[in-house]
Scaffold this active site. Structure first.
Site, PDB file in Angstrom:
ATOM      1  CB  SER A 246     -11.757   1.085  -2.641  1.00  0.00           C
ATOM      2  OG  SER A 246     -11.204   1.737  -4.034  1.00  0.00           O
ATOM      3  CG  ASP A 318       7.617   4.196  -2.852  1.00  0.00           C
ATOM      4  OD1 ASP A 318       7.498   3.899  -3.801  1.00  0.00           O
ATOM      5  OD2 ASP A 318       8.014   4.377  -1.647  1.00  0.00           O
TER       6      ASP A 318
END
Length: 793
Positions: A246, A318
């Site tokens: 995005s 992560d």
């Protein structure tokens, strides 16, 4: 002759009757946009005004009634989409599509999303407003299931409608969270490179992560006064959109012409039909939100009203690690821990398969998570590999997050909601009418021991690779009213945490660099300027990458066609317009370069690497690394390839390919000849007439990978670029003209094939146009289509 005339007359009558029957049937399936409908569990009448693109403006006397209405309206447009998305996490796609989806079902059913949902639901505060309004929303959906028409897809596939529960909502949360994750694609690949090729190959990839970065800076200032491979293959089979990336930026009042904040957002999601977002506007005496909801989500992830606006991009931190476990040699149902062997939890799973017997399997679960061996057939490791995913490991407050953001009345309240996000990690963007702007890297960030990489398999037996600490939210990267007077996010690297760049799977700097270059020096932005930016197709990095590559080519060795192509790339400004030739040359050149550099070492894993974030991130560093171990083609004996040999041969191969594909005239190799977009419906994927009926497109378009108007495609050997994802909506919210803010969807508001709003935004979207997001009450009252929902007596 008389018999022939009689036959033709009868045939004509039968055909006319058949057409009439089909038209009556089709008309019965259309959504209802005006008139009156009696609804149970309403306390008072609800008026719904539909704008010219089918967006409902729900006016109710209380929020409970508004959310019953929202559920009913959402279902009449998107029930088939709801049905598919609720089936992914619990592994129920095979019930519809048969054994072809069995691998997908086995994988998702083993992740533990269902169990995490059950645990969360058991502890929910049933008296909270978020819970109550969610149940009202579900009540509206279930009333449509009981009383509304059955979408044609249910009839074609042979699926019975089933009522929805809050478990379905949390299963959708889980699917959404997993589709944002990247580690499941990258960690196994990096571990494979280390084990098969060695540290030299791995280190070159890993060491490039901190190079060529545009970093989102952290800066917190006072708030202004508030006056009011295998998994990759599995993901390809999914019949609904996956969440990818995005753009978003918020421009402070100091940099706008009218002295008020302007907000922009365009989440990048897999293209499909229907498109992912359902647009709606709710207004009650104590609440208002113009929102964009995913299927089965009662509260919008993107929204605005007259006081504030918010949106999101993928953070790409992560939040998913793999641990290798060590089984007890005497008992495969136990695994090693620092305090001795412990028993795996065993979960027995059954999947129903259309036209086939049920299948049952057992999932082993260690303290780190489900064992992936068996869930993913490509995992051949002897040791069990467990997937530790923060989404299932930590407390889930997603419902409170979505409710809190949509119901916030100030930046402080909004920040409190954003702080509760655990996974997936999100860049949450904020602006308000008091000229506050903010960006929050919202996730539960964690710390491992020094020197340990979360991008490699961790040791589950030693106890030394465990998460040491979940960091407090105040340490997360974030910016409130920064001195540069804008905040931005393009899935790129956020600022440091405790003195180091936080690990993740961030996108390269391409889009971020372009956004910053357009924002930094201009101080009179208008709504129209921002709308134009969202449609920008100029890459800030590919011209530079082209020049790095071309420096290694000896022009005297080139043919006339090759010299022409060389000159076009050399002069390229990075634009990806329809008539541009450079992107056609560049993308084929890039493919040939990557294949020549990596395919010999990676073998079957090359395709996964080719279109990974990892490849994007290391590309520039690889080109500039003269002595890289990757240059040598290990399949050629007694020859050691160099950088210049690899690049020059790749260029020649690219031009030869394009001559065969597009003809000898280089100037005719226009971008529009090789790139296209088609929004596929799950049933339209069958092809033929169903494709023509259900799919939207194909269309020629502009854009490409990692430009602001991000049209995402996969590089492969074909030289044809079929766009699979891109901006799922474009929004521009101008607080100097809040009642005339802008949006667009890729196809249309409705997922109902027989609705006039099935694809009525498609052409506007392709051309960079917008529709208005109306907030003015008097204007809304004048809309032609009015549906009144009345309490059932």
């Amino acid at each position: 002759m008389k018999n022939l005339k009689k036959f033709l007359k009868i045939s004509g009558i039968v055909l006319i009757l058949l057409v009439i029957v089909v038209l009556i049937y089709a008309n019965s399936l259309k959504p209802t946009y005006d008139g009156k409908i009696s609804i149970k569990n309403l306390s008072q009448e609800v008026a719904v005004h539909f704008d010219e693109f089918g967006v409902p403006h729900i006016n109710a006397n209380n929020q409970e009634d508004a959310y019953v209405a929202l559920g009913y309206l959402h279902a009449q447009e998107r029930l088939w989409q709801m049905e598919l998305i609720r089936r992914i996490a619990p592994g129920r796609l095979s019930e519809i599509f048969g054994k072809d989806l069995l691998k997908t079902d086995v994988f998702f059913k083993g992740l533990g999303i269902e169990e995490a949902a059950s645990t969360t639901i058991a502890t929910l505060d049933k008296s909270s407003k978020a819970y109550i309004l969610t149940q009202k929303y579900l009540d509206g959906i279930n009333q449509f299931i009981e009383e509304g028409s059955t979408p044609i897809e249910f009839t074609l596939v042979g699926v019975k409608k089933e009522k929805y529960t809050i478990k379905d909502v949390y299963n959708v949360f889980g699917y959404m969270a997993f589709s944002f994750a990247v580690a499941h694609k990258t960690d196994p690949l990096l571990t494979e490179i280390k084990e098969k090729l060695g540290d030299a190959y791995l280190n070159e990839l890993m060491n490039s992560y901190n190079e060529n970065l545009t970093i989102i800076p952290t800066e917190i200032n006072p708030i202004k006064a508030n006056l009011s491979v295998a998994v990759n293959d599995i993901m390809k089979t999914l019949p609904v959109s996956t969440f990818i990336g995005s753009n978003s930026w918020v421009i402070g009042a100091e940099k706008t012409k009218n002295g008020k904040v302007i907000f922009a957002n365009d989440p990048h999601i897999g293209f499909s039909q229907p498109s992912v977002w359902y647009q709606n506007h709710i207004k009650t005496p104590d609440f208002e939100i113009y929102g964009f909801n995913i299927a089965l989500m009662p509260f919008p992830l993107l929204g605005h009203n007259k006081k504030l606006a918010y949106g999101l991009t993928m953070l790409a931190n992560d939040d998913l690690n793999f641990y290798t476990e060590e089984n007890n040699p005497k008992n495969d149902n136990e695994y090693k821990t620092p305090i001795g062997f412990q028993k795996y939890k065993l979960r027995t799973k059954t999947i129903k398969i259309k036209d086939n017997p049920d299948t049952t399997f057992v999932v082993k679960v260690s303290k780190h998570g489900p064992i992936m061996n068996g869930l993913v057939e490509h995992i051949q490791d002897e040791k069990p590999i467990a997937m530790y995913w923060l989404y299932t490991q930590l407390e889930n407050k997603t419902l409170d997050v979505a409710y809190g953001m949509s119901h916030s009345k100030s930046l402080s309240e909004f920040k409190n909601a954003a702080e509760k996000i655990h996974a997936p990690g999100l860049n949450v963007m904020y602006s308000d009418a008091d000229n506050n702007i903010a960006w929050f890297a919202s996730a539960k960030l964690y710390q491992l021991r020094e020197g340990l990489s979360s991008k490699m398999y961790l040791n589950g037996a030693s106890g030394e690779d465990e998460i040491l600490e979940i960091l407090p939210f105040e340490e997360n990267p974030q910016a409130i009213n920064p001195s540069q007077h804008f905040v931005f996010s393009a899935n790129n690297q956020p600022d440091s945490v405790r003195g180091k760049l936080y690990p993740g799977y961030y996108q390269p700097e391409d889009r971020a660099k372009r956004i910053v270059s357009l924002l930094k020096d201009k101080n009179d932005f208008t709504k129209q300027d921002v709308a134009k930016m969202l449609f920008d197709v100029t890459s800030s990095t590919t011209p530079e990458i082209s020049k790095y590559l071309l420096k290694n080519i000896n022009k005297s060795n080139l043919s006339i066609a090759e010299k022409t192509a060389f000159s076009i790339l050399e002069k390229w400004d990075g634009n990806h317009l329809k008539n541009a030739v450079a992107p056609t040359i560049y993308n084929r050149f890039l493919y040939e370069f990557l294949a020549a550099t990596y395919q010999d070492e990676l073998g079957e894993s090359f395709e996964l690497f080719l279109n990974s974030q990892l490849q994007d991130q290391v590309l520039v560093s690889q080109i500039n690394h003269e002595n890289s171990v990757w240059w040598d083609d290990i399949t050629t004996k007694n020859i050691k390839e160099t950088r210049s040999i690899i690049i020059e041969e790749s260029f020649k191969n690219a031009i030869s390919f394009l001559e065969n594909q597009l003809g000898k005239n280089v100037e005719s190799w226009k971008w529009e000849r090789v790139i296209s977009v088609e929004h596929e419906h799950p049933i339209g994927k069958a092809g033929g007439m169903l494709r023509k009926l259900f799919n939207v497109g194909p269309f020629q378009t502009i854009g490409g990978n990692e430009v602001i108007n991000n049209q995402i495609f996969k590089l492969d050997s074909t030289g044809i670029y079929k766009i699979t994802a891109g901006p799922s909506t474009r929004r521009v919210i101008d607080f100097s003209d809040i009642e005339n803010s802008l949006s667009i969807l890729p196809t249309g508001q409705s997922g109902n094939l027989f609705s006039k709003h099935y694809k009525d935004q498609a052409e506007k979207y392709l051309n960079g146009a917008f529709i208005k997001m109306a907030l003015n009450a008097e204007e809304i009252k004048k809309m032609k289509n009015v549906l009144i929902l009345v309490p059932e007596k």
